[in-house]
Scaffold this motif. Structure first.
Motif, PDB file in Angstrom:
ATOM      1  N   VAL A 196       0.914  -1.205   0.067  1.00 42.68           N
ATOM      2  CA  VAL A 196       0.107   0.034  -0.047  1.00 42.68           C
ATOM      3  C   VAL A 196       0.904   1.356  -0.067  1.00 42.68           C
ATOM      4  O   VAL A 196       1.910   1.508   1.029  1.00 42.68           O
ATOM      5  CB  VAL A 196      -1.092   0.247   1.076  1.00 42.68           C
ATOM      6  CG1 VAL A 196      -1.646   1.332   1.384  1.00 42.68           C
ATOM      7  CG2 VAL A 196      -1.855  -1.147   1.226  1.00 42.68           C
ATOM      8  N   GLU A 197       0.694   1.884  -0.956  1.00 43.52           N
ATOM      9  CA  GLU A 197       1.400   3.334  -0.905  1.00 43.52           C
ATOM     10  C   GLU A 197       1.046   4.409   0.071  1.00 43.52           C
ATOM     11  O   GLU A 197      -0.226   4.882   0.050  1.00 43.52           O
ATOM     12  CB  GLU A 197       1.211   3.981  -2.435  1.00 43.52           C
ATOM     13  CG  GLU A 197       2.032   3.129  -3.445  1.00 43.52           C
ATOM     14  CD  GLU A 197       2.130   3.917  -4.885  1.00 43.52           C
ATOM     15  OE1 GLU A 197       1.286   4.820  -4.917  1.00 43.52           O
ATOM     16  OE2 GLU A 197       2.450   3.436  -5.896  1.00 43.52           O
ATOM     17  N   THR A 198       1.853   4.657   0.915  1.00 43.81           N
ATOM     18  CA  THR A 198       1.307   5.482   2.028  1.00 43.81           C
ATOM     19  C   THR A 198       2.082   6.837   1.738  1.00 43.81           C
ATOM     20  O   THR A 198       3.392   6.925   1.457  1.00 43.81           O
ATOM     21  CB  THR A 198       2.136   5.023   3.440  1.00 43.81           C
ATOM     22  OG1 THR A 198       1.660   3.691   3.470  1.00 43.81           O
ATOM     23  CG2 THR A 198       1.707   5.638   4.600  1.00 43.81           C
ATOM     24  N   SER A 199       1.318   8.059   1.980  1.00 40.68           N
ATOM     25  CA  SER A 199       1.831   9.379   1.813  1.00 40.68           C
ATOM     26  C   SER A 199       2.657   9.818   3.293  1.00 40.68           C
ATOM     27  O   SER A 199       2.657   9.018   4.118  1.00 40.68           O
ATOM     28  CB  SER A 199       0.448  10.080   1.634  1.00 40.68           C
ATOM     29  OG  SER A 199      -0.257  10.147   2.661  1.00 40.68           O
ATOM     30  N   LYS A 200       3.419  10.834   2.947  1.00 41.54           N
ATOM     31  CA  LYS A 200       4.041  11.275   4.143  1.00 41.54           C
ATOM     32  C   LYS A 200       3.119  11.699   5.416  1.00 41.54           C
ATOM     33  O   LYS A 200       3.481  11.601   6.470  1.00 41.54           O
ATOM     34  CB  LYS A 200       4.730  12.814   3.590  1.00 41.54           C
ATOM     35  CG  LYS A 200       5.894  12.406   2.601  1.00 41.54           C
ATOM     36  CD  LYS A 200       6.721  13.743   2.313  1.00 41.54           C
ATOM     37  CE  LYS A 200       7.799  13.041   1.364  1.00 41.54           C
ATOM     38  NZ  LYS A 200       8.548  14.513   1.228  1.00 41.54           N
ATOM     39  N   ALA A 201       1.853  12.135   5.150  1.00 40.87           N
ATOM     40  CA  ALA A 201       0.987  12.641   6.043  1.00 40.87           C
ATOM     41  C   ALA A 201       0.537  11.369   6.795  1.00 40.87           C
ATOM     42  O   ALA A 201       0.157  11.275   7.827  1.00 40.87           O
ATOM     43  CB  ALA A 201      -0.201  13.254   5.387  1.00 40.87           C
ATOM     44  N   GLN A 202       0.165  10.355   5.977  1.00 35.09           N
ATOM     45  CA  GLN A 202      -0.210   8.898   6.615  1.00 35.09           C
ATOM     46  C   GLN A 202       0.935   8.296   7.562  1.00 35.09           C
ATOM     47  O   GLN A 202       0.735   7.778   8.465  1.00 35.09           O
ATOM     48  CB  GLN A 202      -0.856   8.043   5.493  1.00 35.09           C
ATOM     49  CG  GLN A 202      -1.349   6.695   6.193  1.00 35.09           C
ATOM     50  CD  GLN A 202      -2.666   7.124   6.885  1.00 35.09           C
ATOM     51  OE1 GLN A 202      -3.471   7.833   6.450  1.00 35.09           O
ATOM     52  NE2 GLN A 202      -2.715   6.452   8.200  1.00 35.09           N
ATOM     53  N   CYS A 203       1.950   8.494   7.073  1.00 34.74           N
ATOM     54  CA  CYS A 203       3.250   7.965   7.850  1.00 34.74           C
ATOM     55  C   CYS A 203       3.301   8.784   9.156  1.00 34.74           C
ATOM     56  O   CYS A 203       3.460   7.960  10.135  1.00 34.74           O
ATOM     57  CB  CYS A 203       4.521   8.337   7.238  1.00 34.74           C
ATOM     58  SG  CYS A 203       4.696   7.105   5.868  1.00 34.74           S
ATOM     59  N   ALA A 204       2.939   9.886   9.115  1.00 37.10           N
ATOM     60  CA  ALA A 204       2.981  10.623  10.365  1.00 37.10           C
ATOM     61  C   ALA A 204       1.805  10.380  11.246  1.00 37.10           C
ATOM     62  O   ALA A 204       1.941  10.332  12.473  1.00 37.10           O
ATOM     63  CB  ALA A 204       2.741  12.252  10.086  1.00 37.10           C
ATOM     64  N   VAL A 205       0.648  10.037  10.567  1.00 39.64           N
ATOM     65  CA  VAL A 205      -0.564   9.526  11.517  1.00 39.64           C
ATOM     66  C   VAL A 205      -0.269   8.350  12.137  1.00 39.64           C
ATOM     67  O   VAL A 205      -0.581   8.063  13.269  1.00 39.64           O
ATOM     68  CB  VAL A 205      -1.588   9.518  10.548  1.00 39.64           C
ATOM     69  CG1 VAL A 205      -2.831   8.866  11.482  1.00 39.64           C
ATOM     70  CG2 VAL A 205      -2.340  10.994  10.130  1.00 39.64           C
ATOM     71  N   ASP A 206       0.614   7.382  11.428  1.00 36.94           N
ATOM     72  CA  ASP A 206       0.709   5.890  11.954  1.00 36.94           C
ATOM     73  C   ASP A 206       1.682   6.060  12.967  1.00 36.94           C
ATOM     74  O   ASP A 206       1.526   5.451  13.922  1.00 36.94           O
ATOM     75  CB  ASP A 206       1.388   5.190  10.815  1.00 36.94           C
ATOM     76  CG  ASP A 206       0.218   4.777   9.710  1.00 36.94           C
ATOM     77  OD1 ASP A 206      -1.082   5.039   9.950  1.00 36.94           O
ATOM     78  OD2 ASP A 206       0.689   4.444   8.545  1.00 36.94           O
TER      79      ASP A 206
END
Length: 283
Positions: free
Chosen positions: A56-66
């Motif tokens: 799953v391609e994760t955006s930079k914002a989603q990495c911060a959320v995780d």
């Protein structure tokens, strides 16, 4: 940054099903890649299963959320609602729920730390710098209004007194709010001094007050010790706080009358070449 799972199965479909289950996503939420097709060996010998990679391609914002979710889980905060608003070069992560004061901290220090760490995680990925803003209960908006009111109040004081005012240490975001507010006020300017994390904003007047002294001091010869004030017949004390002690005065000349002598005697001087008391008349 991508999340991925590699799984195997007797068939490609079986391997994909296992990978989707491990990732917790559906078929339409992820992409896959077939690494190896299943092979049948001779008489069942030398066979190999199918091997796939699901990612799953994760955006930079989603990495911060995780990353933030992992921190909240470690802190025992399981009821934190996270709302993500993504932009082209920035994203805002809003935290909502009960008892989130611990995530804000004193004057937003904990919230600033979470924002800094989330930004580091997001920018580990390739590409341009991506700004991450972490907010909780609209704290950023409330803090911004407080800083604007503070800047206006202190600016009025600086204009009235003509004296500079130095604020408490602030982070770069809060200093930008102060500078932006000062730019729209006449009669004052702002600057930053010091080093992080103790960097402060200084509000100064464009017409600073001139210092005045209550007492005028005169110094001869450019030396404080030469200015003196009479203290008595024996000498004088140096004036000002920078004095150098007492200075001797020349002895007074005793005045002797030329025409009167003791016992009411009258003296007549006829010639400079004659003795001083050439002729004396006694009444």
């Amino acid at each position: 940054m991508n999340r991925e799972v590699i799984a195997t199965g007797r068939t490609v479909d079986e391997a994909l099903e296992k990978a989707y289950e491990q990732m917790g996503v559906s078929q339409g939420e992820a992409q896959f890649e077939i690494i190896d097709l299943p092979k049948k060996g001779f008489l069942g010998l030398g066979s190999s299963p199918a091997k796939v990679r699901v990612y799953v391609e994760t955006s930079k914002a989603q990495c911060a959320v995780d990353y933030l979710q992992s921190i909240f889980a470690g802190m025992g905060l399981e009821n934190v609602q996270i709302d993500l608003t993504e932009g082209e070069n920035s994203a805002t992560i809003s935290l909502n729920g009960d008892g989130l004061g611990v995530l804000i901290g004193r004057r937003g220090e904990t919230l600033d730390a979470l924002q800094y760490l989330a930004g580091l995680v997001a920018n580990r990925m390739e590409g341009e710098y991506y700004r991450i803003v972490v907010d909780s209960g609209n704290y950023r908006e409330k803090r911004e209004k407080t800083l604007e009111n503070l800047a206006k109040k202190l600016s009025a004081q600086v204009v009235r007194t003509g004296r500079s005012v130095t604020l408490e240490p602030m982070n770069p975001y809060e200093r930008r709010v102060i500078h932006a507010t000062i730019q729209g006020i006449d009669g004052v300017v702002s600057s930053s001094v010091g080093e992080e994390p103790s960097r402060r904003v200084v509000i100064s007047s464009t017409n600073p007050v001139k210092r005045s002294y209550s007492r005028e001091r005169s110094f001869e010869g450019g030396d404080r010790g030469e200015h003196s004030r009479d203290r008595g017949p024996r000498g004088s004390r140096s004036g000002g706080r920078g004095g150098r002690g007492y200075e001797k005065r020349p002895p007074r000349e005793k005045y002797v009358p030329q025409d009167v002598v003791p016992n009411r005697t009258k003296v007549e001087v006829e010639d400079d070449n004659k003795p001083l008391y050439s002729k004396i008349e006694i009444d």
